[in-house]
Design a protein around this motif. Structure first.
Motif, PDB file in Angstrom:
ATOM      1  N   GLN A 130       0.827  -1.208   0.000  1.00  0.00           N
ATOM      2  CA  GLN A 130       0.000   0.000   0.000  1.00  0.00           C
ATOM      3  C   GLN A 130       0.857   1.252   0.000  1.00  0.00           C
ATOM      4  O   GLN A 130       0.567   2.227  -0.708  1.00  0.00           O
ATOM      5  CB  GLN A 130      -0.929  -0.002   1.224  1.00  0.00           C
ATOM      6  CG  GLN A 130      -2.016  -1.056   1.168  1.00  0.00           C
ATOM      7  CD  GLN A 130      -2.776  -1.168   2.477  1.00  0.00           C
ATOM      8  OE1 GLN A 130      -2.294  -0.706   3.523  1.00  0.00           O
ATOM      9  NE2 GLN A 130      -3.926  -1.785   2.449  1.00  0.00           N
ATOM     10  N   LEU A 131       1.914   1.234   0.794  1.00  0.00           N
ATOM     11  CA  LEU A 131       2.808   2.392   0.867  1.00  0.00           C
ATOM     12  C   LEU A 131       3.495   2.649  -0.470  1.00  0.00           C
ATOM     13  O   LEU A 131       3.627   3.791  -0.904  1.00  0.00           O
ATOM     14  CB  LEU A 131       3.851   2.175   1.966  1.00  0.00           C
ATOM     15  CG  LEU A 131       3.344   2.264   3.406  1.00  0.00           C
ATOM     16  CD1 LEU A 131       4.406   1.732   4.365  1.00  0.00           C
ATOM     17  CD2 LEU A 131       2.973   3.683   3.759  1.00  0.00           C
ATOM     18  N   VAL A 132       3.924   1.584  -1.110  1.00  0.00           N
ATOM     19  CA  VAL A 132       4.563   1.723  -2.419  1.00  0.00           C
ATOM     20  C   VAL A 132       3.577   2.286  -3.430  1.00  0.00           C
ATOM     21  O   VAL A 132       3.890   3.228  -4.179  1.00  0.00           O
ATOM     22  CB  VAL A 132       5.114   0.362  -2.901  1.00  0.00           C
ATOM     23  CG1 VAL A 132       5.492   0.424  -4.382  1.00  0.00           C
ATOM     24  CG2 VAL A 132       6.328  -0.045  -2.071  1.00  0.00           C
ATOM     25  N   ASN A 133       2.375   1.723  -3.463  1.00  0.00           N
ATOM     26  CA  ASN A 133       1.368   2.204  -4.413  1.00  0.00           C
ATOM     27  C   ASN A 133       1.008   3.662  -4.150  1.00  0.00           C
ATOM     28  O   ASN A 133       0.839   4.457  -5.086  1.00  0.00           O
ATOM     29  CB  ASN A 133       0.116   1.332  -4.346  1.00  0.00           C
ATOM     30  CG  ASN A 133       0.348  -0.071  -4.864  1.00  0.00           C
ATOM     31  OD1 ASN A 133       1.335  -0.321  -5.569  1.00  0.00           O
ATOM     32  ND2 ASN A 133      -0.523  -0.997  -4.516  1.00  0.00           N
ATOM     33  N   ASN A 134       0.904   4.017  -2.871  1.00  0.00           N
ATOM     34  CA  ASN A 134       0.576   5.403  -2.534  1.00  0.00           C
ATOM     35  C   ASN A 134       1.690   6.354  -2.963  1.00  0.00           C
ATOM     36  O   ASN A 134       1.428   7.445  -3.469  1.00  0.00           O
ATOM     37  CB  ASN A 134       0.326   5.533  -1.038  1.00  0.00           C
ATOM     38  CG  ASN A 134      -0.123   6.925  -0.646  1.00  0.00           C
ATOM     39  OD1 ASN A 134      -1.234   7.338  -0.977  1.00  0.00           O
ATOM     40  ND2 ASN A 134       0.728   7.661   0.039  1.00  0.00           N
ATOM     41  N   ARG A 135       2.935   5.921  -2.786  1.00  0.00           N
ATOM     42  CA  ARG A 135       4.054   6.768  -3.181  1.00  0.00           C
ATOM     43  C   ARG A 135       4.053   6.964  -4.695  1.00  0.00           C
ATOM     44  O   ARG A 135       4.331   8.054  -5.199  1.00  0.00           O
ATOM     45  CB  ARG A 135       5.371   6.157  -2.713  1.00  0.00           C
ATOM     46  CG  ARG A 135       6.593   7.029  -2.969  1.00  0.00           C
ATOM     47  CD  ARG A 135       6.473   8.377  -2.244  1.00  0.00           C
ATOM     48  NE  ARG A 135       6.370   8.227  -0.827  1.00  0.00           N
ATOM     49  CZ  ARG A 135       7.394   8.146   0.018  1.00  0.00           C
ATOM     50  NH1 ARG A 135       8.627   8.189  -0.441  1.00  0.00           N
ATOM     51  NH2 ARG A 135       7.190   8.043   1.323  1.00  0.00           N
ATOM     52  N   LEU A 136       3.728   5.906  -5.445  1.00  0.00           N
ATOM     53  CA  LEU A 136       3.636   6.027  -6.903  1.00  0.00           C
ATOM     54  C   LEU A 136       2.560   7.039  -7.293  1.00  0.00           C
ATOM     55  O   LEU A 136       2.749   7.848  -8.211  1.00  0.00           O
ATOM     56  CB  LEU A 136       3.316   4.668  -7.527  1.00  0.00           C
ATOM     57  CG  LEU A 136       4.449   3.637  -7.526  1.00  0.00           C
ATOM     58  CD1 LEU A 136       3.916   2.265  -7.921  1.00  0.00           C
ATOM     59  CD2 LEU A 136       5.573   4.063  -8.463  1.00  0.00           C
ATOM     60  N   LEU A 137       1.430   7.005  -6.593  1.00  0.00           N
ATOM     61  CA  LEU A 137       0.338   7.931  -6.898  1.00  0.00           C
ATOM     62  C   LEU A 137       0.703   9.361  -6.544  1.00  0.00           C
ATOM     63  O   LEU A 137       0.399  10.301  -7.293  1.00  0.00           O
ATOM     64  CB  LEU A 137      -0.940   7.508  -6.161  1.00  0.00           C
ATOM     65  CG  LEU A 137      -1.633   6.260  -6.714  1.00  0.00           C
ATOM     66  CD1 LEU A 137      -2.667   5.738  -5.719  1.00  0.00           C
ATOM     67  CD2 LEU A 137      -2.308   6.566  -8.052  1.00  0.00           C
ATOM     68  N   THR A 138       1.365   9.556  -5.401  1.00  0.00           N
ATOM     69  CA  THR A 138       1.749  10.916  -5.016  1.00  0.00           C
ATOM     70  C   THR A 138       2.815  11.462  -5.965  1.00  0.00           C
ATOM     71  O   THR A 138       2.805  12.645  -6.299  1.00  0.00           O
ATOM     72  CB  THR A 138       2.261  10.973  -3.565  1.00  0.00           C
ATOM     73  OG1 THR A 138       3.338  10.049  -3.393  1.00  0.00           O
ATOM     74  CG2 THR A 138       1.158  10.636  -2.583  1.00  0.00           C
ATOM     75  N   GLN A 139       3.715  10.600  -6.411  1.00  0.00           N
ATOM     76  CA  GLN A 139       4.712  11.037  -7.390  1.00  0.00           C
ATOM     77  C   GLN A 139       4.050  11.445  -8.697  1.00  0.00           C
ATOM     78  O   GLN A 139       4.409  12.464  -9.305  1.00  0.00           O
ATOM     79  CB  GLN A 139       5.728   9.909  -7.639  1.00  0.00           C
ATOM     80  CG  GLN A 139       6.670   9.661  -6.481  1.00  0.00           C
ATOM     81  CD  GLN A 139       7.574   8.457  -6.718  1.00  0.00           C
ATOM     82  OE1 GLN A 139       7.388   7.688  -7.661  1.00  0.00           O
ATOM     83  NE2 GLN A 139       8.554   8.273  -5.848  1.00  0.00           N
ATOM     84  N   ALA A 140       3.077  10.648  -9.138  1.00  0.00           N
ATOM     85  CA  ALA A 140       2.378  10.956 -10.383  1.00  0.00           C
ATOM     86  C   ALA A 140       1.590  12.254 -10.247  1.00  0.00           C
ATOM     87  O   ALA A 140       1.529  13.070 -11.177  1.00  0.00           O
ATOM     88  CB  ALA A 140       1.442   9.809 -10.763  1.00  0.00           C
ATOM     89  N   ALA A 141       0.978  12.457  -9.085  1.00  0.00           N
ATOM     90  CA  ALA A 141       0.220  13.684  -8.861  1.00  0.00           C
ATOM     91  C   ALA A 141       1.140  14.895  -8.837  1.00  0.00           C
ATOM     92  O   ALA A 141       0.790  15.970  -9.353  1.00  0.00           O
ATOM     93  CB  ALA A 141      -0.569  13.585  -7.552  1.00  0.00           C
ATOM     94  N   ASP A 142       2.322  14.737  -8.238  1.00  0.00           N
ATOM     95  CA  ASP A 142       3.318  15.818  -8.249  1.00  0.00           C
ATOM     96  C   ASP A 142       3.713  16.178  -9.681  1.00  0.00           C
ATOM     97  O   ASP A 142       3.783  17.351 -10.051  1.00  0.00           O
ATOM     98  CB  ASP A 142       4.564  15.401  -7.459  1.00  0.00           C
ATOM     99  CG  ASP A 142       4.371  15.494  -5.961  1.00  0.00           C
ATOM    100  OD1 ASP A 142       3.494  16.262  -5.521  1.00  0.00           O
ATOM    101  OD2 ASP A 142       5.090  14.786  -5.225  1.00  0.00           O
ATOM    102  N   GLU A 143       3.982  15.145 -10.472  1.00  0.00           N
ATOM    103  CA  GLU A 143       4.390  15.371 -11.859  1.00  0.00           C
ATOM    104  C   GLU A 143       3.281  16.026 -12.671  1.00  0.00           C
ATOM    105  O   GLU A 143       3.553  16.773 -13.620  1.00  0.00           O
ATOM    106  CB  GLU A 143       4.792  14.038 -12.501  1.00  0.00           C
ATOM    107  CG  GLU A 143       6.076  13.459 -11.950  1.00  0.00           C
ATOM    108  CD  GLU A 143       6.426  12.123 -12.580  1.00  0.00           C
ATOM    109  OE1 GLU A 143       5.711  11.711 -13.528  1.00  0.00           O
ATOM    110  OE2 GLU A 143       7.402  11.492 -12.139  1.00  0.00           O
TER     111      GLU A 143
END
Length: 255
Positions: A107-120
């Protein structure tokens, strides 16, 4: 920007958990819906001790960003308490902490991927966005205001700054998902078919010779069916988004 796992464990869930914890303090205030076995257990409501001996300082790396032990422990302990409460309400049994650890780190990995994508994607929440997110959480949990949400989470050890940072992250990720997901409003025909399926399931559950449970009229459950159909589309869309992000990501898990 906070990187705590609000996709995995939302503010709403944390507030609900805070309420459960508060009810377990002091005199017996067990709700009528609590399972008798849980109410009769001396330690009912007490969270099991988290097994954290094998948790490293860095539990995962996602595109060069570290997911640290503190972030993992915060999420794991919260979900462990939720899982323990659920187990008690369903007749007891110990929580499989090893399986939960794997679930939490994913879950943490998936959330980090989503936050990175949202940042980009350039999504930057304003103070108004943060306040609106907290007010939504309040409404979902029957609380009066955003301040009530903050107070409930402060009882769980979070500061107001942390709560607002988490709300900002939640808004950021939710906005990104809404922009990427192709979620359509269900048609009347689809809702009618969903209702007919529900009626059929109720009739099958009744068994031979037994009367089927009464199903409310379609008009009374239409909005609920529509919300369920939309939620199913959203869940499927999130799975697809996360899968695509993960396919292109550099992820290492150390747990």
């Amino acid at each position: 920007m906070s990187k705590r796992p609000l996709v995995a464990v939302t503010l709403a869930a944390a507030v609900a958990l805070a309420g459960c914890s508060a009810d377990s303090d002091g005199e017996d205030t067990s709700s009528p819906s609590a399972a008798p076995s849980a109410a009769a257990t001396p330690d009912a409501g007490a969270a099991p001790e988290a097994d954290l001996e094998d948790v490293p300082d860095v539990v995962a790396e996602v595109n060069g960003e570290e997911v640290g032990r503190e972030e993992f422990v915060t999420s794991f302990e919260g979900q462990l308490q939720q899982a323990a409460l659920s187990q008690q309400q369903n007749g007891g049994g110990e929580v499989d902490q090893d399986a939960l650890k794997e679930q939490v780190v994913e879950q943490l990995v998936n959330n980090r991927l989503l936050t990175q994508a949202a940042d980009e994607a350039g999504i930057e929440p304003t103070e108004e966005d943060v306040q609106s997110t907290l007010e939504d959480v309040a409404a979902q949990n029957g609380l009066e205001s955003a301040d009530a949400v903050i107070s409930a989470l402060e009882e769980q050890g979070l500061s107001e700054k942390q709560v607002r940072e988490d709300a900002a992250t939640q808004f950021q990720v939710t906005t990104y998902i809404e922009a990427e997901a192709d979620v359509q409003e269900p048609s009347e025909k689809e809702l009618r078919a969903q209702y007919d399926d529900l009626v059929g399931q109720m009739e099958n559950q009744a068994g031979d010779g037994a009367s089927a449970p009464e199903v409310p009229p379609f008009e009374d459950v239409r909005d609920q069916l529509a919300q369920q159909a939309t939620s199913q589309q959203q869940s499927a869309a999130i799975d697809t988004i996360v899968t695509d992000l993960r396919d292109d990501a550099d992820v290492t898990i150390h747990l």
